[in-house]
Design a protein around this motif. Structure first.
Motif, PDB file in Angstrom:
ATOM      1  N   GLU A 302       0.842  -1.118   0.092  1.00 17.97           N
ATOM      2  CA  GLU A 302      -0.074   0.003   0.053  1.00 17.97           C
ATOM      3  C   GLU A 302       0.847   1.171   0.095  1.00 17.97           C
ATOM      4  OE1 GLU A 302      -0.010  -2.042   2.419  1.00 17.97           O
ATOM      5  OE2 GLU A 302      -2.088  -3.076   2.715  1.00 17.97           O
ATOM      6  N   MET A 303       2.266   1.286   0.603  1.00 20.14           N
ATOM      7  CA  MET A 303       2.954   2.371   0.571  1.00 20.14           C
ATOM      8  C   MET A 303       3.648   2.523  -0.387  1.00 20.14           C
ATOM      9  SD  MET A 303       1.551   3.461   3.349  1.00 20.14           S
ATOM     10  CE  MET A 303       0.337   2.559   4.314  1.00 20.14           C
ATOM     11  N   SER A 304       3.356   2.969  -1.710  1.00 22.22           N
ATOM     12  CA  SER A 304       4.012   3.349  -2.928  1.00 22.22           C
ATOM     13  C   SER A 304       3.812   4.654  -3.135  1.00 22.22           C
ATOM     14  CB  SER A 304       3.588   2.339  -4.095  1.00 22.22           C
ATOM     15  OG  SER A 304       4.223   2.681  -5.281  1.00 22.22           O
ATOM     16  N   ARG A 387      -0.344   7.049   3.528  1.00 21.72           N
ATOM     17  CA  ARG A 387       0.573   7.191   2.386  1.00 21.72           C
ATOM     18  C   ARG A 387       1.037   8.458   2.257  1.00 21.72           C
ATOM     19  NH1 ARG A 387      -2.842   5.787  -1.100  1.00 21.72           N
ATOM     20  NH2 ARG A 387      -2.484   3.302  -0.747  1.00 21.72           N
ATOM     21  N   ARG A 388      -0.010   9.678   2.406  1.00 24.14           N
ATOM     22  CA  ARG A 388       0.644  11.202   2.379  1.00 24.14           C
ATOM     23  C   ARG A 388       1.496  11.334   3.504  1.00 24.14           C
ATOM     24  NH1 ARG A 388      -5.096  11.636   1.237  1.00 24.14           N
ATOM     25  NH2 ARG A 388      -5.413  12.379   3.361  1.00 24.14           N
ATOM     26  N   GLY A 415       8.811   4.100  -2.009  1.00 25.21           N
ATOM     27  CA  GLY A 415       7.805   3.422  -1.271  1.00 25.21           C
ATOM     28  C   GLY A 415       8.272   2.796  -0.025  1.00 25.21           C
ATOM     29  N   GLY A 416       7.333   2.102   0.659  1.00 21.30           N
ATOM     30  CA  GLY A 416       7.523   1.560   2.008  1.00 21.30           C
ATOM     31  C   GLY A 416       7.433   2.521   3.313  1.00 21.30           C
ATOM     32  N   SER A 417       8.032   2.082   4.353  1.00 16.59           N
ATOM     33  CA  SER A 417       8.155   3.175   5.606  1.00 16.59           C
ATOM     34  C   SER A 417       9.533   3.205   6.224  1.00 16.59           C
ATOM     35  CB  SER A 417       6.913   2.750   6.588  1.00 16.59           C
ATOM     36  OG  SER A 417       7.311   1.279   7.102  1.00 16.59           O
ATOM     37  N   SER A 418      10.398   2.750   5.436  1.00 13.16           N
ATOM     38  CA  SER A 418      12.016   2.803   6.039  1.00 13.16           C
ATOM     39  C   SER A 418      12.906   3.179   4.781  1.00 13.16           C
ATOM     40  CB  SER A 418      12.185   1.556   6.548  1.00 13.16           C
ATOM     41  OG  SER A 418      12.307   0.572   5.586  1.00 13.16           O
TER      42      SER A 418
END
Length: 488
Positions: A302-304, A387-388, A415-418
């Motif tokens: 989801e985090m793209s 995402r934002r 993307g991602g969170s890291s």
């Protein structure tokens, strides 16, 4: 015998509502045998005066305890400890302690040996926690989740969610996953191809157990997700690490004679590189030719932030060799502990039977609450908000990293969170971690992600899911300063 008001106290620094504290004190006293059946409690007025609270606070606590049979209310006489609570089993007089049972002779400790030991359970106490996989409560729609939970616990649905589903899953949640979630990854699946799990970790465990054979070997990415290696190590399987490059897992390097290969194709863990479509097709062709399964952990699709994500491996798998693992831990919150497996119906049937032996099914009320969260549009709204926020935090972090001269190990990852970073030559990230802990900063050293920890000494991961954008620049400044001192 009446119970005096002095037997009660409240701790206003505890954080729990005062009414809850009072209820818990009475329950604990009854359970411990300090308050006994028939003993009279102080009046609500007297106890409220002693505790310095409103009388309604005490009255509500007493009413709750009456409804659960801890107290009995007698007209014009007050409240008494109920005689409907089961009496405690009286313990025998103390005797000399026998020799302790020898558990070491009964256990081989393979699970505790395989388990990670570096988790920071008190990460919230740090001012600059660059910790992966934890939720920022500010991004979770608490009101929406509470509304969905109330719908689930309403009278109309209560019977459905309190029953034992045996080995089945909530049909509404399965339907929403099939219609709303999987198509975004290009996957078409029927209900017989989907199994709900207690998160991705549970899904990985099920896959390993079903594919495990005497002498079985599994190929994994190197570096890779530590939880996956824990499961494989505890299973006794042979683990064959395959080094990744800037495009993820090279299919040509996957060894022969394996039962399965585990991959994080969309966001390689921990480097965040993305496997291109040509390489995905090559991996599937190799699986078809050599007869091994492909376990795809699509943990963060989801985090793209660079357009639409690439289709999942499962989406282009025509032979049915891919076992797809998804999770709601990153897009809803980790504590939900809900994920899913998507695979050939024959594999799902076996996985359902195995899951049934272990835990029957994930909690019914959590399944239905999540189904409401999806159907009412809250999931999409929250994923967009995350995402934002992550895109902004990522931009702030990249700017700070550049300003302080830190080096990205995967500069092309999106993307991602890291982010995956490299230390200067000679700087051990594990030593850097220890120094930073004394400066209120948490990072994740790279050693834990590699089959040979020595290969990861020069890498570390910085996550931005659990730290606000405002605190990122100062945290990066502290990292850069500590790195300079360690290097000197």
């Amino acid at each position: 015998m009446p119970i005096p008001p002095d037997a009660f106290f409240l701790d206003r620094s505890d954080g729990l509502p005062l009414q809850v504290q009072l209820r818990r004190q009475i329950i604990a006293a009854v359970s411990a045998g300090r308050f006994r059946a028939g003993e009279k409690l102080p009046s609500t007025r007297a106890l409220a005066g002693h505790l310095g609270v409103a009388r309604v606070t005490v009255a509500q606590a007493f009413a709750e305890l009456v409804s659960t049979d801890y107290l009995a209310s007698r007209d014009r006489s007050g409240h008494f400890i109920s005689d409907r609570i089961e009496r405690r089993i009286e313990t025998e007089p103390s005797a000399p302690a026998p020799e302790r049972f020898d558990w070491d002779s009964q256990l081989d400790h393979r699970f505790s040996r395989a388990q990670r030991s570096e988790r920071n359970r008190n990460w919230r106490s740090y001012g600059y926690p660059f910790v992966y996989g934890q939720a920022d409560p500010a991004l979770v729609d608490h009101a929406a989740w509470r509304d969905c939970a109330m719908r689930t616990l309403g009278r109309r649905e209560f019977a459905a969610v309190t029953g034992d589903l045996y080995d089945a899953d909530d049909p509404e949640l399965v339907d929403h996953i099939a219609r709303l979630i999987l198509p975004r990854r290009g996957i078409e699946a029927g209900a017989d191809e989907i199994l709900l799990t207690m998160g991705a970790q549970n899904a990985l465990w099920l896959a390993v157990q079903l594919l495990l054979r005497p002498g079985a070997a599994f190929a994994i990415e190197n570096p890779s997700y530590t939880g996956q290696r824990e499961i494989l190590a505890a299973s006794g399987a042979r683990i064959l690490p395959v080094p990744v490059d800037a495009q993820g897992l090279p299919p040509e390097n996957v060894p022969a004679g394996i039962a399965a290969v585990f991959t994080t194709a969309s966001h390689q863990c921990p480097t965040n590189s993305t496997m291109p479509r040509a390489r995905r097709k090559a991996l599937l062709a190799r699986a078809q030719a050599q007869g091994f399964a492909v376990v795809e952990d699509d943990y963060e699709f989801e985090m793209s932030f660079a357009g639409a994500p690439s289709p999942a491996l499962k989406a282009i798998d025509r032979a049915g060799a891919v076992i797809y693992i998804g999770s709601f831990s990153k897009s809803v919150f980790p504590g939900a502990r809900l994920g899913y497996l998507v695979a050939d119906p024959r594999f799902i049937a076996e996985a359902r039977a195995l899951r049934g032996m272990m835990l029957r099914h994930p909690p019914g009320h959590m399944q239905r609450t999540l189904a409401h969260f999806l159907s009412l549009g809250h999931y999409d709204a929250q994923a967009n908000r995350m995402r934002r926020a992550y895109a902004w935090r990522r931009a702030v972090m990249l700017e700070s990293i550049s300003a302080h001269g830190l080096r990205l190990a995967s500069p092309d990852a999106t993307g991602g969170s890291s982010l995956w970073l490299a230390t200067p030559p000679g700087v051990d990230a594990s030593h850097l971690e220890r120094v930073l802990k004394t400066r209120d900063v948490l990072i994740e050293p790279g050693a834990r992600f590699f089959a040979d920890p020595a290969e990861g000494r020069g890498f570390f991961r910085l996550a931005y899911s659990s730290i606000s954008a405002e605190r990122i620049p100062e945290g990066i400044r502290r990292i850069a300063q500590a790195m300079s001192e360690v290097q000197d």
